[in-house]
Design an enzyme around this catalytic site. Structure first.
Site, PDB file in Angstrom:
ATOM      1  N   TYR A  52     -96.834 -46.727  68.383  1.00 54.21           N
ATOM      2  CA  TYR A  52     -98.252 -46.810  68.779  1.00 54.21           C
ATOM      3  C   TYR A  52     -99.184 -46.164  67.761  1.00 54.21           C
ATOM      4  O   TYR A  52    -100.389 -46.376  67.807  1.00 54.21           O
ATOM      5  CB  TYR A  52     -98.508 -46.105  70.123  1.00 54.21           C
ATOM      6  CG  TYR A  52     -97.735 -46.614  71.310  1.00 54.21           C
ATOM      7  CD1 TYR A  52     -97.156 -47.877  71.323  1.00 54.21           C
ATOM      8  CD2 TYR A  52     -97.585 -45.821  72.444  1.00 54.21           C
ATOM      9  CE1 TYR A  52     -96.436 -48.323  72.421  1.00 54.21           C
ATOM     10  CE2 TYR A  52     -96.873 -46.268  73.550  1.00 54.21           C
ATOM     11  CZ  TYR A  52     -96.297 -47.516  73.523  1.00 54.21           C
ATOM     12  OH  TYR A  52     -95.590 -47.944  74.614  1.00 54.21           O
TER      13      TYR A  52
ATOM     14  N   LEU B 193    -101.532 -51.872  85.283  1.00 55.35           N
ATOM     15  CA  LEU B 193    -102.771 -52.530  85.712  1.00 55.35           C
ATOM     16  C   LEU B 193    -102.852 -53.937  85.114  1.00 55.35           C
ATOM     17  O   LEU B 193    -103.923 -54.541  85.045  1.00 55.35           O
ATOM     18  CB  LEU B 193    -103.989 -51.694  85.304  1.00 55.35           C
ATOM     19  CG  LEU B 193    -103.951 -50.261  85.860  1.00 55.35           C
ATOM     20  CD1 LEU B 193    -105.084 -49.418  85.287  1.00 55.35           C
ATOM     21  CD2 LEU B 193    -104.021 -50.286  87.379  1.00 55.35           C
TER      22      LEU B 193
ATOM     23  N   ILE C 143     -97.644 -45.764  84.389  1.00 50.89           N
ATOM     24  CA  ILE C 143     -98.268 -44.989  83.301  1.00 50.89           C
ATOM     25  C   ILE C 143     -99.522 -45.713  82.788  1.00 50.89           C
ATOM     26  O   ILE C 143     -99.539 -46.235  81.676  1.00 50.89           O
ATOM     27  CB  ILE C 143     -97.257 -44.749  82.152  1.00 50.89           C
ATOM     28  CG1 ILE C 143     -96.503 -46.045  81.752  1.00 50.89           C
ATOM     29  CG2 ILE C 143     -96.249 -43.679  82.529  1.00 50.89           C
ATOM     30  CD1 ILE C 143     -95.689 -45.908  80.452  1.00 50.89           C
TER      31      ILE C 143
ATOM     32  N   ARG D  61    -103.083 -46.604  81.117  1.00 56.18           N
ATOM     33  CA  ARG D  61    -103.814 -46.087  79.948  1.00 56.18           C
ATOM     34  C   ARG D  61    -105.312 -46.257  80.198  1.00 56.18           C
ATOM     35  O   ARG D  61    -105.731 -47.259  80.777  1.00 56.18           O
ATOM     36  CB  ARG D  61    -103.413 -46.924  78.723  1.00 56.18           C
ATOM     37  CG  ARG D  61    -104.187 -46.599  77.483  1.00 56.18           C
ATOM     38  CD  ARG D  61    -104.717 -47.783  76.699  1.00 56.18           C
ATOM     39  NE  ARG D  61    -104.179 -49.081  76.947  1.00 56.18           N
ATOM     40  CZ  ARG D  61    -104.892 -50.189  76.747  1.00 56.18           C
ATOM     41  NH1 ARG D  61    -106.140 -50.122  76.331  1.00 56.18           N
ATOM     42  NH2 ARG D  61    -104.355 -51.362  76.973  1.00 56.18           N
ATOM     43  N   SER D  62    -106.091 -45.288  79.768  1.00 54.77           N
ATOM     44  CA  SER D  62    -107.540 -45.435  79.865  1.00 54.77           C
ATOM     45  C   SER D  62    -108.212 -44.570  78.817  1.00 54.77           C
ATOM     46  O   SER D  62    -107.692 -43.523  78.446  1.00 54.77           O
ATOM     47  CB  SER D  62    -108.031 -45.012  81.255  1.00 54.77           C
ATOM     48  OG  SER D  62    -109.428 -45.142  81.313  1.00 54.77           O
TER      49      SER D  62
END
Ligand code: NAP
Length: 279
Positions: free
Chosen positions: A51, A191, A230, A232-233
């Site tokens: 990443y 999501l 998990i 992510r934002s």
């Protein structure tokens, strides 16, 4: 009124994984974001060498002033580095990037593509643990056959499978296998990378519960048991919202309606040449 503490999922090898984590792919230089997530209460941070976010994660941990031992830190060795020597070098680089002397959970990121025997990779994974560089080990993006083989070949217990999961993706077989085998399922893209946000069924349930679509999707995963999503934002409001999913319950009917949203084309992460034959 204070919010309930984040529950932990207990698994093999004494592992205790906070039931919700914080994803860091596509965040680039994420030090500030990670520090914010930790200050808001996240204690499970997911990164990967691939990443490019490990340095930011390390800086974010330092900046947050949250003690290292309170954080469950996960990283992954990329598919290019599955030969034993490459694997060991990659783990060292991750430790340097993260500025830590151990990783809580070290995953193989994708199964091999270069005909490197799984036994060699599992030997390198187990060695990272026996050398004290990783407290626990796991695999990501393995199908059931590969996961079974990994459990047979690895001298250390495989405590987690990290794989994609959200309401648009059916994963019953894999989830059942993990439960039966005592492997915790870490759910990535929980999501649906934003694809769920216009879903009318989840929106209706969210409205009835006075919650958001993200909260309903995460609650649906957590309530099934043995699953740690998990999300992510980069938005502090979203981060806080995703953490706030432990003080309400979905009814059996709501759970069933969300299960029924699974689609044949629901999978997001499916890289050619790397992805196994999914179950
Ligand atoms: N092992 C693997 O191969 C693998 C593959 C993919 C992902 N992962 C891991 O899983 C993590 C999560 O997956 P992902 O990043 O692909 O997708 P995701 O978490 O399903 O979705 C992220 C998107 O949702 C939005 N979001 C997050 N919380 C929200 C909320 N409460 N309300 C509204 N929008 C919200 C984010 O936008 P904002 O920034 O605006 O909030 C972002 O656009 C990754 O970061 C990574 O750590 C692992």
């Amino acid at each position: 009124m204070s919010k309930p503490a984040i529950p932990v999922l207990s698994g093999k090898d004494g592992v205790k994984i906070p039931a919700i984590g914080f994803g860091t792919s596509q965040l680039g230089d994420c030090a500030e974001i990670v520090a914010t997530a930790l200050k808001l209460g996240y204690r499970h941070i997911d990164t990967a060498w691939k990443y490019g976010s490990e340095k930011g994660v390390g800086e974010g941990i330092k900046a947050s002033r949250v003690p290292r031992e309170e954080i469950f830190l996960v990283t992954k060795v990329s598919h290019e580095y599955l030969a034993a020597d490459d694997f060991a070098r990659s783990v060292d680089e991750s430790l340097k990037n993260l500025q830590v002397d151990y990783i809580d959970l070290l995953h193989v990121h994708w199964p091999t593509i270069d005909n490197i025997p799984l036994a060699e990779t599992m030997g390198a994974l187990a060695k990272a643990k026996s050398d004290g560089l990783a407290r626990h080990v796991g695999v990501a993006n393995f199908n059931i056959a590969l996961l079974s083989e990994a459990m047979r070949l690895c001298e250390e217990p495989i405590v987690s499978l990290q794989a994609e999961y959200h309401p648009y993706l059916e994963q019953t077989k894999v989830l059942d296998f993990c439960r039966k085998s005592g492997v915790i399922f870490t759910a990535y893209c929980p999501l649906g990378r934003g694809r769920l946000f216009k879903d009318p069924v989840i929106a209706e349930i969210a409205k009835a519960k006075g919650r958001t679509i993200a909260q309903i999707a995460l609650r649906w995963q957590i309530q099934q048991g043995n699953i740690a999503p998990i999300p992510r934002s980069s938005d502090a409001k979203h981060m806080a919202e995703s953490l706030d999913v432990f003080d309400f319950t979905l009814t059996d009917d709501e759970m069933r309606r969300i299960h029924a949203l699974a689609r044949a084309d629901g999978r997001i992460a499916n890289p050619k040449g790397r992805a196994p034959a999914w179950d």
